[in-house]
Design a protein around this motif. Structure first.
Motif, short mmCIF file in Angstrom:
data_model
loop_
_atom_site.label_atom_id
_atom_site.label_comp_id
_atom_site.label_asym_id
_atom_site.label_seq_id
_atom_site.Cartn_x
_atom_site.Cartn_y
_atom_site.Cartn_z
N GLU A 64 0.84 -1.20 0.00
CA GLU A 64 0.00 0.00 0.00
C GLU A 64 0.87 1.24 0.00
O GLU A 64 1.81 1.32 0.80
N ASP A 72 -2.61 -5.03 1.96
CA ASP A 72 -2.65 -3.65 2.44
C ASP A 72 -2.20 -3.63 3.90
O ASP A 72 -2.06 -4.66 4.55
N GLU A 90 8.77 -1.45 6.22
CA GLU A 90 8.16 -1.77 4.93
C GLU A 90 8.93 -1.12 3.78
O GLU A 90 9.49 -0.04 3.93
N THR A 94 6.18 0.19 -3.74
CA THR A 94 4.73 0.30 -3.91
C THR A 94 4.46 1.14 -5.16
O THR A 94 5.37 1.47 -5.91
N THR A 98 8.19 4.75 -3.59
CA THR A 98 8.42 5.75 -2.53
C THR A 98 9.75 6.45 -2.78
O THR A 98 10.76 6.15 -2.14
N LYS A 107 2.78 7.27 3.26
CA LYS A 107 2.70 5.91 3.81
C LYS A 107 2.62 5.95 5.34
O LYS A 107 1.87 5.17 5.95
N PHE A 121 9.00 2.90 7.54
CA PHE A 121 9.05 2.72 6.10
C PHE A 121 10.40 3.18 5.56
O PHE A 121 10.93 4.21 5.97
#
Length: 445
Positions: A64, A72, A90, A94, A98, A107, A121
């Motif tokens: 996501e 997700d 993460e 995506t 990113t 995010k 993230f």
């Protein structure tokens, strides 16, 4: 926030296992003692259970934004918590990738509303976004991710000048996916010419994405890190040879180059392609039994520092396609702890080593603030497991949105009984408790 008293647990922490009680108040561990009789809003009788620090998974793909038909943050964080993973980091592939600070913040905003687990993230690197990469805040972002081999998405960094600049100037840890793209493309051409695309099969995957491709890329990353004194973390080591790149001469907190092993590379081998096919197709590939044993040996002697999952769901329909069209990756976060507990039962590692590699070392390696240990004053990220209660993976108990698992049909020897995230009881006896969201991880850098 309700207070919690855990009674009569076997506490596995910092190399020892002791019987005791743990009192949690305002989200943190307030007291650890042989016996605690404080009043609490919630009391857990942990007789016969082992209490571990919650797992910190430093490599997941929760899809996501942009790929939420596969997975997700809401679904995958629930699967994580049900499996005893209380924090995750993460990856940036995506849609969109990113690659800007604004997309990175998007995010975090999603996770602040949807994630049951604690979260961080990675900022993504590309051939042309160095300015954005250098803005990354080491205090509240886990690291910078470089794909030195192609994977899901289009984030391959293959420009030498770009790599040199990132390794020279990155403000924080660099995490790297290492596979040499030229070698993979050459191997694919050879196999396609010989068999045709229709003749390619899953058992060829470790020959196409070969051990040579992994070693060439990993050794290059190590050379770059040594040249620039960069803080490098190499993800999902898949070959025994790569483990020779790492040493045990320094304490983890002083290492500049570290490494990760993943559950699938410790569990499966190329012999399993005959039964599992694309459902164990990952990048880097699952390779030989000798590679699997070499990776485990490196985990045990300290060349490899942490164990993670590379949880990367795709739909059942996608994974059921012919080999050449099926994407790489699969769901693992819900069953990682149980797989490792099976390995404990088999005598391959100890409970104390499991905790070190999935919680203590991850917290130390990333310099995570007040997590990863069962210590007074630390956030209460905890998991209680029953080592004598078998658990069979079925479609009915899989929580990942994709609805399948490479462990489907397997009976694990142990069960996750309760999971506590930042002081909230989030999972108990097979039930997810909707208690709010996890916290954004912070880093002492």
């Amino acid at each position: 926030m309700p207070s919690i008293l855990i009674k009569s647990a076997q506490i596995v922490n910092e190399g020892t296992t002791i019987a005791g009680d743990v009192y949690i108040n305002h989200g943190r561990i307030e007291m650890i003692a042989n016996e605690i009789n404080h009043a609490a809003d919630h009391v857990i009788d942990a007789s016969g259970l082992h209490l571990l620090p919650g797992l910190i998974d430093d490599q997941v793909h929760f899809r996501e934004p942009g790929l939420t038909y596969k997975a997700d943050i809401w679904h995958e964080s629930r699967a994580a918590v049900a499996g005893g993973t209380t924090s995750f980091m993460e990856m940036p592939n995506t849609v969109p990738n990113t690659l800007t600070q604004r997309l990175l913040q998007d995010k975090y905003d999603i996770a602040s509303e949807k994630s049951l687990a604690n979260y961080s993230f990675f900022m993504g690197a590309a051939n042309d976004n160095l300015d954005e990469v250098l803005k990354t805040n080491p205090r509240d972002v886990c690291g910078i991710k470089i794909f030195m081999g192609s994977s899901t998405g289009n984030m391959l960094v293959d420009n030498q000048d770009t790599l040199e600049k990132i390794f020279a100037e990155a403000p924080t840890l660099i995490a790297v996916h290492c596979e040499d793209e030229a070698t993979i493309r050459r191997n694919l051409e050879v196999f396609t010419e010989k068999y045709g695309e229709e003749g390619l099969a899953p058992h060829m995957h470790p020959q196409i994405r070969s051990a040579e491709a992994c070693y060439l890329s990993s050794s290059k990353a190590v050379q770059l890190a040594q040249k620039h004194n960069a803080r490098l973390h190499i993800l999902h080591i898949s070959t025994a040879r790569e483990t020779e790149l790492f040493d045990t001469t320094k304490p983890l907190a002083e290492k500049r180059i570290t490494a990760e092993a993943c559950i699938h590379h410790l569990w499966f081998s190329d012999a399993d392609y005959a039964q599992k096919g694309n459902f164990i197709k990952w990048n880097p590939a699952v390779k030989t039994a000798q590679d699997r044993e070499g990776i485990l040996a490196a985990v045990l002697d300290g060349r490899i520092d942490v164990i993670a999952t590379d949880h990367a769901p795709h739909t059942l329909e996608e994974k059921s396609r012919p080999y050449a069209q099926a994407p790489s990756g699969g769901p693992l976060v819900q069953h990682a702890l149980q797989a490792l507990l099976d390995m404990v039962k088999q005598g391959k590692l100890t409970l104390e080593q499991l905790v070190q590699k999935t919680a203590h070392n991850t917290a130390t390696l990333f310099q995570i603030e007040s997590r990863g240990y069962i210590r007074e004053g630390y956030w209460a990220d905890l998991v209680l497991v029953d080592l004598n209660r078998p658990y069979t993976v079925t479609k009915d108990n899989i929580l990942s949105k994709c609805g399948w698992s490479p462990f489907e049909g397997h009976t694990f020897s142990a069960t996750v009984a309760h999971t506590i995230v930042s002081g909230n009881l989030a999972y108990t006896d097979g039930r997810i408790l909707e208690v709010g969201t996890g916290h954004r991880l912070l880093f002492n850098r």
